[in-house]
Design a protein around this motif. Structure first.
Motif, mmCIF file in Angstrom:
data_model
loop_
_atom_site.group_PDB
_atom_site.id
_atom_site.type_symbol
_atom_site.label_atom_id
_atom_site.label_comp_id
_atom_site.label_asym_id
_atom_site.label_seq_id
_atom_site.Cartn_x
_atom_site.Cartn_y
_atom_site.Cartn_z
ATOM 1 N N VAL A 1 0.971 -1.186 -0.026
ATOM 2 C CA VAL A 1 -0.158 -0.065 0.022
ATOM 3 C C VAL A 1 0.849 1.254 -0.064
ATOM 4 O O VAL A 1 0.495 2.288 -0.753
ATOM 5 C CB VAL A 1 -0.902 -0.024 1.325
ATOM 6 N N VAL A 2 1.784 1.015 0.655
ATOM 7 C CA VAL A 2 2.792 2.338 0.964
ATOM 8 C C VAL A 2 3.604 2.598 -0.554
ATOM 9 O O VAL A 2 3.975 3.593 -0.915
ATOM 10 C CB VAL A 2 3.975 2.192 2.004
ATOM 11 N N ARG A 3 4.073 1.195 -0.840
ATOM 12 C CA ARG A 3 4.825 1.573 -2.388
ATOM 13 C C ARG A 3 3.690 2.111 -3.496
ATOM 14 O O ARG A 3 4.290 2.888 -4.061
ATOM 15 C CB ARG A 3 5.260 -0.047 -2.627
ATOM 16 N N THR A 4 2.758 1.699 -3.460
ATOM 17 C CA THR A 4 1.627 2.095 -4.399
ATOM 18 C C THR A 4 1.416 3.591 -4.300
ATOM 19 O O THR A 4 1.497 4.433 -5.096
ATOM 20 C CB THR A 4 0.457 1.357 -4.354
ATOM 21 N N ALA A 5 1.278 4.131 -2.698
ATOM 22 C CA ALA A 5 0.897 5.491 -2.746
ATOM 23 C C ALA A 5 2.110 6.091 -3.226
ATOM 24 O O ALA A 5 2.082 7.382 -3.663
ATOM 25 C CB ALA A 5 0.651 5.524 -1.009
ATOM 26 N N GLN A 6 3.600 5.624 -3.003
ATOM 27 C CA GLN A 6 4.642 6.649 -3.261
ATOM 28 C C GLN A 6 4.569 6.604 -4.738
ATOM 29 O O GLN A 6 5.073 7.687 -5.227
ATOM 30 C CB GLN A 6 5.890 5.858 -2.721
ATOM 31 N N MET A 7 4.482 5.700 -5.657
ATOM 32 C CA MET A 7 4.561 5.559 -7.024
ATOM 33 C C MET A 7 3.404 6.560 -7.510
ATOM 34 O O MET A 7 3.475 7.415 -8.416
ATOM 35 C CB MET A 7 4.140 4.246 -7.550
#
Lengths: 335, 119
Positions: free
Chosen positions: B56-62
């Motif tokens: 979720v965090v990686r997705t948010a970052q991208m």
């Protein structure tokens, strides 16, 4: 510190940049040690020093107070207010010990700056003697020392990032060749969900540092993240992500050695996926990935041989003008 | 709407430390499919989701997400919180379900930053 900032935050809208700085100042209050910002060359007096001598010292050194030390030990602190009291009493020939404050608040040099700030906000003292672990006096700290220390640290941070960005973004201008490119490679392990996206995260950061616009970095990030998750989810042995950055074009490749895609057209169909239930629970495998990639990039090439492997090539142009003169992705020299 | 307002509206719990709650969010997006998020969310939106993993965090970052709200009172694992902390993305949990959390924010004037995803 927190008390000081309360009204600022409530009173007006703060830009992202300013908010970042405030956060950094807060961090610095914890990161900087008192002995990094304190004044080291401390003027001290002894309990026997006469108040008239103190007056001379304060005047010559342009300071407003001094620690009182006996045999290397801190025994009190004397300030300009104490001096005024002695002057009013016509008593300047008395020793400092008569007018000093004997019980002194102190801080340790190895403490973070926030400790000194706490004392300054909770009490009315203007200066704090700084002691080492053996309680020897090593310096003195004022609010002014803290302000100067924080500003210096902020300026240093700023310069660091400026220099990094400058160096990175001028990479292509500084190096002369017929064709300059920067290649980044990442090895992706199969089923390594814990690190899924770490490579993409680094790629996005590198692009921003190289001076790519946030929009370009975002498109590249999303596309390569989907590709990275595909390698993690579907491949037998993992794969490689290779990013080639040129002044006009970013080419990202995801390469693996199996199992390969039997029907590429079917794989591109929105909603089609071979992912397991476990992967769907992670929020992936909805059959949207390849379609998402296609949406983000200017050029996409997917080649696959079942049993041999898959190669996905994604291209994003950095200037719209580059579209016409380089309509096809250039053939790759052996990577 | 600032993150501070959002946390109040959702009776939220900020899980990351020293997050800057004066940050403005431009809109919202509610999704559990990460690919849907990547396909539809506009930059600087708050992402409401029921997923708790570090992805979720990686997705948010991208996707340049401003903050993540975990709905239905779920507790994300430590690795998710640590990653959000590292990447500087505020992570908030709320006891409200997806429907009510989105409804509360929308009713308070937060627009949708989800775009239509066509084939």
């Amino acid at each position: 510190m927190a008390q000081d900032q309360g009204p600022i935050r409530k009173g007006r809208t703060i830009t992202d940049g300013a908010a970042g700085l405030i956060t950094r100042v807060e961090e610095l209050a914890y990161e900087l040690k008192i002995d990094e910002v304190m004044t080291r060359d401390v003027k001290v007096v002894s309990p026997d020093t006469k108040m008239s001598e103190l007056l001379e010292l304060l005047r010559q050194a342009r300071i407003s107070g001094a620690p009182v030390v006996l045999h290397g030990r801190l025994v009190g602190i004397v300030s300009i207010e104490d001096l005024i009291r002695s002057l009013r009493a016509g008593d300047v020939e008395s020793p400092v010990s008569k007018y000093m404050t004997p019980r002194v608040l102190t801080v340790h040099g190895s403490d973070p700056v926030i400790e000194a700030l706490k004392v300054f906000t909770q009490t009315r003292v203007g200066r704090l003697p700084v002691l080492d672990q053996a309680d020897n006096l090593i310096g003195i700290i004022t609010k002014g020392d803290i302000t100067r220390g924080v500003l210096r640290a902020l300026q240093y941070d700023y310069q660091e990032e400026e220099v990094r960005r400058y160096r990175a973004s001028h990479l292509f201008e500084d190096i002369v060749s017929d064709r300059t490119s920067l290649i980044l490679r990442y090895n992706i392990k199969p089923r390594d969900f814990a690190h899924g996206g770490a490579a993409s995260s680094n790629i996005k950061r590198a692009l921003l540092r190289l001076g790519a616009s946030p929009q370009i970095a975002r498109r590249c990030g999303i596309a390569v993240y989907e590709a990275e998750m595909n390698l993690i989810i579907h491949t037998t042995n993992g794969g490689i992500i290779r990013v080639e950055i040129e002044p006009h074009l970013i080419t990202m490749e995801a390469i693996d050695d199996g199992p390969g895609i039997a029907d590429i057209e079917l794989a591109m169909t929105p909603g089609y996926s071979t992912a397991t239930e476990e992967i769907r629970e992670l929020g992936f495998g909805a059959g949207m990935g390849l379609k998402n990639i296609e949406r983000c990039v200017d050029k996409m090439l997917l080649e696959s041989t079942p049993g041999k492997g898959t190669r996905l090539e994604m291209g994003i142009y950095l200037h719209p003008s580059a579209l016409s003169k380089d309509a096809n992705l250039s053939p790759k020299e052996g990577a | 709407m600032t993150l501070e307002d959002l946390v109040q509206l959702l009776h939220g719990n900020v899980l990351t430390e020293e997050s800057d709650l004066s940050k403005e969010v431009k809109g919202g997006c509610g999704a559990d499919l990460m690919s849907d998020v990547l396909a539809s969310i506009q930059p600087e939106a708050v992402l409401l989701t029921g997923l708790c993993g570090p992805q979720v965090v990686r997705t948010a970052q991208m996707a340049d997400v401003a903050a993540i709200v975990i709905v239905r009172g779920k507790k994300p694992p430590q690795e998710t919180i640590a990653l959000a902390q590292q990447e500087g993305i505020p992570l908030i949990s709320t006891r409200y379900g997806m429907f009510e959390a989105c409804g509360r924010l929308y009713a308070a004037g937060l627009p949708s930053l989800e775009t239509t995803v066509t084939g």
